[in-house]
Structure formats: C-alpha cells, structure tokens
Write an enzyme that holds these catalytic residues in place. Structure first.
Site, PDB file in Angstrom:
ATOM      1  N   SER A 278       0.865  -1.179   0.000  1.00 61.56           N
ATOM      2  CA  SER A 278       0.000   0.000   0.000  1.00 61.56           C
ATOM      3  C   SER A 278       0.902   1.229   0.000  1.00 61.56           C
ATOM      4  O   SER A 278       1.800   1.328  -0.833  1.00 61.56           O
ATOM      5  CB  SER A 278      -0.947  -0.028   1.209  1.00 61.56           C
TER       6      SER A 278
ATOM      7  N   HIS B 119      -2.930  -1.276  -3.137  1.00 60.00           N
ATOM      8  CA  HIS B 119      -4.146  -0.488  -2.977  1.00 60.00           C
ATOM      9  C   HIS B 119      -4.166   0.657  -3.987  1.00 60.00           C
ATOM     10  O   HIS B 119      -3.208   1.426  -4.091  1.00 60.00           O
ATOM     11  CB  HIS B 119      -4.222   0.080  -1.563  1.00 60.00           C
TER      12      HIS B 119
ATOM     13  N   ASP C  56      -4.084  -4.721   6.173  1.00 59.36           N
ATOM     14  CA  ASP C  56      -4.502  -5.581   5.066  1.00 59.36           C
ATOM     15  C   ASP C  56      -3.352  -6.520   4.690  1.00 59.36           C
ATOM     16  O   ASP C  56      -2.203  -6.107   4.577  1.00 59.36           O
ATOM     17  CB  ASP C  56      -4.897  -4.727   3.849  1.00 59.36           C
TER      18      ASP C  56
END
Length: 334
Positions: free
Chosen positions: A14, A41, A133
């Site tokens: 990310s 992401h 995540d």
C-alpha cells in the site's frame, strides 16, 4: 513421494509500496521459476502505471492481470483498479466482490485465494503500507503450508502492514526490499516433499467465495458495530479472529474498522462545525435586519444565537485541530 516447488508468489503493498516493489523486482533473476501476483491499494477510478513501472524495473515481464489468463512462471501479474485479483487453480480471476478494509483490490482477498489454490506452493509477501490488510491472508497461507515473508519494518516507508502481518502470522523471513528478489528466487528453487494438509476452514472458504461473487448471509456471530461502507450490521466471521463482514459482504479487520470509525467521527464533527458556522452567519444577518427595523427583542435573540453558535464552533474547531489525522493506507500516485 511427489515433490513440489513454491511457484506462486503473491505480494501485497500500500502506501510506500511502489519503491519497495520496484526494488524487489529489480533483484529477481530472469529465470525465476515462479509466477508473481501483485496487489497494491489503488483508487477506484482511473488507470495504474504500476505494470509499466515493474516491467521496466527488472528482467521479468510485468503486465496488468487479465481475467481467465493462464499463470506462467517468470511473469508478473498486477491487479488493476477496482477489481480483486484472485488465483483460481492455474488461472487468474478478476472480481468485483465487496471491498475489504475499504479496498478493491485487497491484499487479503489475493492471499486467501493463493492459500486455497496453491497451498504449500504459495509464498506470501507483505510490503510497506499502513493498517493491516494482508495480515489475515498471510496467516491463511502459512496455515496451508505456504511461506510468509515481510519487508523489514526499518526498511519500509510505512511499517504498519509488515508489522501487523508479523503479529498475526508465523513469518519465516523478514528482509529489506533489496534482498527480497534473491530470497524469493532461493525459496522458489527448493524441492519439497508433498505433505497432507488439513481441510481449509469453513471461514476461509466462505471469505474466498465472498471475494469472488459477493455471497451474503455471512455469519451468525453478531457484533455491536456497523459497516462504514453501507451502515449495515457487522457480524464476526470467526469469533475472536477480529475480522468482520456485513450482509453485503464488505470486510473489515478490527484495526481498519477502528481507523474508519475515526474518519467517520471526524467527518461528523466537520459537518457539525459547518452547521454552527452557518447558523452563526445567518443569525448575524438576521440581527442586522432586526436592528434596521428597530426590533430590539429580536435583536437580542439573534445576538445570543450568534454568541452561542460562535462559541460552540470555536470549541469544536479547536478540538478538530488537535486530532491526529487518521491513517488511510492510500498509496502514492502510480
């Protein structure tokens, strides 16, 4: 006894992840025996230059993932905006299943699919990013016999995701990005004996199905929380695991849910501040009109409204200024 190699590498990143991915790819050999699937992401709209960046960064060809494409060793497949990238046997699957921790593509969705499709052949890699995540997905890979790898915290621009992964999964290797390429090459060359694995849990299979086709009616374990995406009731997929789903299927880890609730709280305070400012402005205007017309009672009433609204807005503005901005996990532009 049949033997196998680890030929499926799944990577999640990310914020701060572009540079980590570029460095990792630069260290890969051109004869790598494994395929690499990458989720970073991304905002839902627009396009991503990440496949081109990674294609130029190292010796392996990188391309945007295509639904139904056969997975080939020595190739890098990159998830695009607003679609989960999943592994289905020896093929790629793109899905518009529910968001997870506010993201689509989501790292957990890819990692769970690799745990189910590849089992001990899978290597999960968590790179720079905030929040968590990828942590639950990496745990699924390890529990299915795969290997867990993270970028070293001191090497990551945002260490939240690697640190969360190490807290929730049994990570075998923690290295800086410039050593990842060589490590992955070595891991993919090892020949291992096939071992019997326990059946995947019902919760793992359920969450994978949700990511693929949005199956609802998630779980019977009610919680006291609501989904930040749709305001529906959240249920806990597996009691004590800290992962939640709503009936639509939106997924939230406890940490991501806490962050999202913080953002929602700040938005609500911002709306309240705007209302107070507008109330003070309108009352001020009405007080001027009352003064022009000589209505002393109305002038006093509107004047008090101005004072009360201005004072309340001042207190709220000071409180909002003192709050630490929530972590969003958004990546740098690609």
């Amino acid at each position: 006894m049949p033997r196998f190699t680890r030929d499926r590498i799944v990577v999640g990143a990310s914020a701060g992840g572009v540079e980590a991915l570029r460095t990792m790819v630069a260290g890969l050999p051109e004869d790598l025996r494994a395929a690499i699937l990458v989720v970073m992401h991304l905002p839902a709209g627009g396009t991503s230059a990440l496949p081109l960046i990674l294609d130029r960064a190292g010796p392996l060809p990188a391309r945007a993932a295509v639904d139904g494409a056969e997975v080939e060793p020595g190739h890098i497949y990159v998830a695009g905006p607003n679609q989960h990238l999943l592994l289905t046997g020896e093929k790629l699957t793109l899905s518009t299943g529910p968001t997870e921790n506010g993201h689509r593509p989501a790292v957990n969705a890819l990692f769970r699919s690799a745990a189910l499709s590849a089992g001990p052949r899978a290597i999960g890699v968590v790179l720079s990013g905030v929040l968590d995540d990828g942590a639950l997905g990496l745990r699924a890979i390890v529990e299915r016999g795969g290997v867990g790898v993270t970028q070293a915290a001191e090497d990551a621009l945002y260490p939240g995701m690697p640190e969360a992964a190490r807290l929730q999964a049994e990570v075998s290797h923690v290295v800086p990005a410039d050593r990842l390429g060589a490590l992955l090459a070595d891991l993919s060359k090892e020949e291992l004996d096939a071992v019997a694995l326990p059946e995947p849990s019902a919760a793992l299979r359920l969450e994978d199905r949700i990511a693929r086709n949005g199956v609802t009616g998630v779980a019977p374990h009610a919680s006291a929380y609501t989904c930040p995406d749709c305001q529906g009731s959240l249920t806990e997929v597996q009691p004590g695991a800290g992962n939640f789903r709503c009936r639509i299927g939106h997924a939230w880890s406890a940490e991501a849910l806490l962050s999202a609730q913080g953002e929602e709280f700040q938005r609500a305070l911002g709306m309240a501040l705007r209302s107070l400012d507008e109330k003070a402005g309108l009352a001020r205007r009405m007080a001027v009109d009352a003064e022009v017309r000589g209505h002393s009672l109305l002038l006093g009433r509107y004047g008090r409204a101005v004072e009360e609204s201005t004072a309340a807005a001042g207190v709220l503005r000071n409180f909002l200024t003192s709050l630490t901005p929530p972590e969003t996990g958004e990546p740098e532009p690609t």
